[in-house]
Write a protein that holds these residues in place. Structure first.
Motif, PDB file in Angstrom:
ATOM      1  N   MET A   1       0.840  -1.211   0.000  1.00  0.00           N
ATOM      2  CA  MET A   1       0.000   0.000   0.000  1.00  0.00           C
ATOM      3  C   MET A   1       0.874   1.259   0.000  1.00  0.00           C
ATOM      4  N   ALA A   2       0.630   2.134  -0.962  1.00  0.00           N
ATOM      5  CA  ALA A   2       1.366   3.401  -1.005  1.00  0.00           C
ATOM      6  C   ALA A   2       0.453   4.528  -0.541  1.00  0.00           C
ATOM      7  N   LYS A   3       1.020   5.424   0.225  1.00  0.00           N
ATOM      8  CA  LYS A   3       0.243   6.529   0.759  1.00  0.00           C
ATOM      9  C   LYS A   3       1.155   7.752   0.846  1.00  0.00           C
ATOM     10  N   VAL A   4       0.578   8.930   0.604  1.00  0.00           N
ATOM     11  CA  VAL A   4       1.399  10.131   0.695  1.00  0.00           C
ATOM     12  C   VAL A   4       1.068  10.876   1.990  1.00  0.00           C
ATOM     13  N   ASN A   5       2.093  11.119   2.793  1.00  0.00           N
ATOM     14  CA  ASN A   5       1.926  11.961   3.980  1.00  0.00           C
ATOM     15  C   ASN A   5       2.525  13.331   3.691  1.00  0.00           C
ATOM     16  N   TYR A   6       2.122  14.293   4.496  1.00  0.00           N
ATOM     17  CA  TYR A   6       2.606  15.650   4.294  1.00  0.00           C
ATOM     18  C   TYR A   6       3.073  16.224   5.620  1.00  0.00           C
ATOM     19  N   GLN A   7       4.259  16.834   5.618  1.00  0.00           N
ATOM     20  CA  GLN A   7       4.694  17.537   6.821  1.00  0.00           C
ATOM     21  C   GLN A   7       4.614  19.044   6.578  1.00  0.00           C
ATOM     22  N   PRO A   8       3.769  19.746   7.341  1.00  0.00           N
ATOM     23  CA  PRO A   8       3.610  21.189   7.161  1.00  0.00           C
ATOM     24  C   PRO A   8       4.896  21.957   7.493  1.00  0.00           C
ATOM     25  N   LEU A   9       5.123  23.054   6.766  1.00  0.00           N
ATOM     26  CA  LEU A   9       6.236  23.976   7.057  1.00  0.00           C
ATOM     27  C   LEU A   9       5.635  25.299   7.508  1.00  0.00           C
ATOM     28  N   PHE A 159      15.709  27.792  -2.456  1.00  0.00           N
ATOM     29  CA  PHE A 159      15.565  27.541  -1.018  1.00  0.00           C
ATOM     30  C   PHE A 159      16.689  26.620  -0.554  1.00  0.00           C
ATOM     31  N   ILE A 160      17.178  26.858   0.651  1.00  0.00           N
ATOM     32  CA  ILE A 160      18.171  25.964   1.239  1.00  0.00           C
ATOM     33  C   ILE A 160      17.574  25.400   2.529  1.00  0.00           C
ATOM     34  N   LYS A 161      17.574  24.073   2.645  1.00  0.00           N
ATOM     35  CA  LYS A 161      17.080  23.438   3.872  1.00  0.00           C
ATOM     36  C   LYS A 161      18.276  23.032   4.723  1.00  0.00           C
ATOM     37  N   LEU A 162      18.396  23.646   5.894  1.00  0.00           N
ATOM     38  CA  LEU A 162      19.503  23.325   6.810  1.00  0.00           C
ATOM     39  C   LEU A 162      19.176  22.019   7.521  1.00  0.00           C
ATOM     40  N   ASP A 163      20.088  21.067   7.430  1.00  0.00           N
ATOM     41  CA  ASP A 163      19.855  19.739   7.991  1.00  0.00           C
ATOM     42  C   ASP A 163      19.714  19.779   9.513  1.00  0.00           C
ATOM     43  N   ARG A 164      18.961  18.815  10.015  1.00  0.00           N
ATOM     44  CA  ARG A 164      18.731  18.688  11.458  1.00  0.00           C
ATOM     45  C   ARG A 164      20.032  18.651  12.260  1.00  0.00           C
ATOM     46  N   SER A 165      21.090  18.078  11.674  1.00  0.00           N
ATOM     47  CA  SER A 165      22.361  17.981  12.409  1.00  0.00           C
ATOM     48  C   SER A 165      22.971  19.360  12.689  1.00  0.00           C
ATOM     49  N   LEU A 166      22.618  20.364  11.887  1.00  0.00           N
ATOM     50  CA  LEU A 166      23.085  21.724  12.174  1.00  0.00           C
ATOM     51  C   LEU A 166      22.183  22.411  13.195  1.00  0.00           C
ATOM     52  N   LEU A 186      23.866  34.807   5.261  1.00  0.00           N
ATOM     53  CA  LEU A 186      24.563  34.618   3.987  1.00  0.00           C
ATOM     54  C   LEU A 186      23.583  34.239   2.870  1.00  0.00           C
ATOM     55  N   PHE A 187      22.757  33.220   3.115  1.00  0.00           N
ATOM     56  CA  PHE A 187      21.846  32.767   2.056  1.00  0.00           C
ATOM     57  C   PHE A 187      20.766  33.826   1.793  1.00  0.00           C
ATOM     58  N   GLY A 188      20.360  34.524   2.831  1.00  0.00           N
ATOM     59  CA  GLY A 188      19.394  35.618   2.650  1.00  0.00           C
ATOM     60  C   GLY A 188      19.964  36.704   1.743  1.00  0.00           C
ATOM     61  N   ASP A 189      21.232  37.031   1.969  1.00  0.00           N
ATOM     62  CA  ASP A 189      21.890  38.042   1.124  1.00  0.00           C
ATOM     63  C   ASP A 189      22.037  37.561  -0.316  1.00  0.00           C
ATOM     64  N   MET A 190      21.994  36.244  -0.504  1.00  0.00           N
ATOM     65  CA  MET A 190      22.063  35.685  -1.867  1.00  0.00           C
ATOM     66  C   MET A 190      20.660  35.479  -2.446  1.00  0.00           C
ATOM     67  N   ASP A 191      19.654  36.096  -1.789  1.00  0.00           N
ATOM     68  CA  ASP A 191      18.252  36.016  -2.243  1.00  0.00           C
ATOM     69  C   ASP A 191      17.678  34.610  -2.221  1.00  0.00           C
ATOM     70  N   LYS A 192      18.184  33.798  -1.293  1.00  0.00           N
ATOM     71  CA  LYS A 192      17.608  32.469  -1.118  1.00  0.00           C
ATOM     72  C   LYS A 192      16.838  32.446   0.187  1.00  0.00           C
ATOM     73  N   ARG A 193      15.828  31.585   0.239  1.00  0.00           N
ATOM     74  CA  ARG A 193      15.111  31.453   1.495  1.00  0.00           C
ATOM     75  C   ARG A 193      15.615  30.221   2.239  1.00  0.00           C
ATOM     76  N   VAL A 194      15.597  30.312   3.572  1.00  0.00           N
ATOM     77  CA  VAL A 194      16.228  29.278   4.384  1.00  0.00           C
ATOM     78  C   VAL A 194      15.189  28.563   5.257  1.00  0.00           C
ATOM     79  N   VAL A 195      15.226  27.239   5.199  1.00  0.00           N
ATOM     80  CA  VAL A 195      14.325  26.392   5.985  1.00  0.00           C
ATOM     81  C   VAL A 195      15.157  25.663   7.035  1.00  0.00           C
ATOM     82  N   ALA A 196      14.723  25.671   8.288  1.00  0.00           N
ATOM     83  CA  ALA A 196      15.375  24.855   9.320  1.00  0.00           C
ATOM     84  C   ALA A 196      14.626  23.528   9.405  1.00  0.00           C
ATOM     85  N   GLU A 197      15.360  22.423   9.301  1.00  0.00           N
ATOM     86  CA  GLU A 197      14.739  21.091   9.368  1.00  0.00           C
ATOM     87  C   GLU A 197      14.921  20.490  10.760  1.00  0.00           C
ATOM     88  N   GLY A 198      14.007  19.619  11.135  1.00  0.00           N
ATOM     89  CA  GLY A 198      14.172  18.858  12.370  1.00  0.00           C
ATOM     90  C   GLY A 198      14.085  19.696  13.640  1.00  0.00           C
TER      91      GLY A 198
END
Ligand code: G
Ligand code: MN
Length: 236
Positions: A1-9, A159-166, A186-198
């Protein structure tokens, strides 16, 4: 059985949930979960991987056309290496969205640096084509493995997603917080958006907000949920 879950940001500037990551979940006939580490290689091997992508895309399009999550702006998908190696993939994805009447800016693609390491020029062409078709690309798991700053410089990530280990050590380790703060700037100054994971607790949230993070993903705000549950997060 395949199912799609979603994690909200969670979007820190707007103070609402605004996007989600689609996570494919498979279970065996007794309902026991099969981990992606196990099923992705098997699906790649037996040619089922395209079917799995189709399941995910169909589910996402259903989500947008149902109108049940009005504040949901975009959903990101993860691709396996084999899928990424299909040069027609960007056009195929766009064609499916068009068929379903879903705007391409509702979809994002997450890429790890493995894709770049494999063949940098090919990866660039795929990314540029996705961007040209209106589908932005996230760099997933930044801070692990071979991830490095020159790839952020040389490839068109939105977008850059910063890994949980950071993220995990930021409360206890001053240097970790300094590093994450500098990366956000740094990434903001490069016009990228940053996501913190975990992100798992309130202390991390407070610190990340003070450091100017754009988006937060993690168990503190929301665990991966099924579609019915997801509506709670994206009500008008
Ligand atoms: O590599 P990627 O970032 O796509 O991995 C997403 C995975 O991370 C999912 O399987 C999800 O369940 C898991 N995850 C999401 N948020 C958290 C969290 O706050 N803590 C931990 N330990 N895992 C998380
Ligand atoms: Mn991901």
């Amino acid at each position: 059985m395949a199912k799609v879950n979603y994690q909200p940001l969670y979007c820190c500037h707007k103070d609402i949930f605004c996007s989600a990551e689609a996570l494919l979940r498979l279970s065996d006939k007794d309902g026991a979960p099969i981990s992606p580490e196990r099923f992705i290689p098997i699906a790649e091997e037996n040619g089922m991987i395209e079917e799995l992508t189709a399941i995910v895309l169909e589910d996402i399009c259903d989500l947008f056309t149902s109108g049940k999550c009005p504040t949901l702006q975009s959903v990101s998908i993860n691709l396996s290496m084999k899928q990424f190696l299909n040069p027609a993939l960007p056009r195929e994805i766009r064609a499916y969205l068009d068929e379903r009447g879903v705007s391409p800016d509702h979809l994002k693609v997450e890429m790890t640096e493995r894709f770049i390491l494999h063949d940098a020029e090919y990866a660039r062409r795929q990314m540029e084509e996705l961007e040209a078709l209106g589908i932005s690309v996230y760099m997933d798991d930044f801070g692990t493995g071979y991830s490095n700053l020159s790839n952020v410089l040389r490839f068109p990530f939105s977008f850059i997603k910063l890994d949980r280990s950071l993220i995990s050590p930021i409360e206890d380790n001053k240097h970790a917080a300094t590093m994450v703060g500098s990366l956000i700037k740094l990434f903001g100054d490069m016009d990228k958006r940053v996501v913190a994971e975990g992100v798992e607790n309130e202390g991390q949230v407070a610190l990340l907000r003070a450091l100017g993070i754009d988006m937060i993903q993690g168990f503190y705000y929301a665990r991966p949920t099924d579609k019915a549950e997801l509506e709670k997060y994206f009500k008008a």
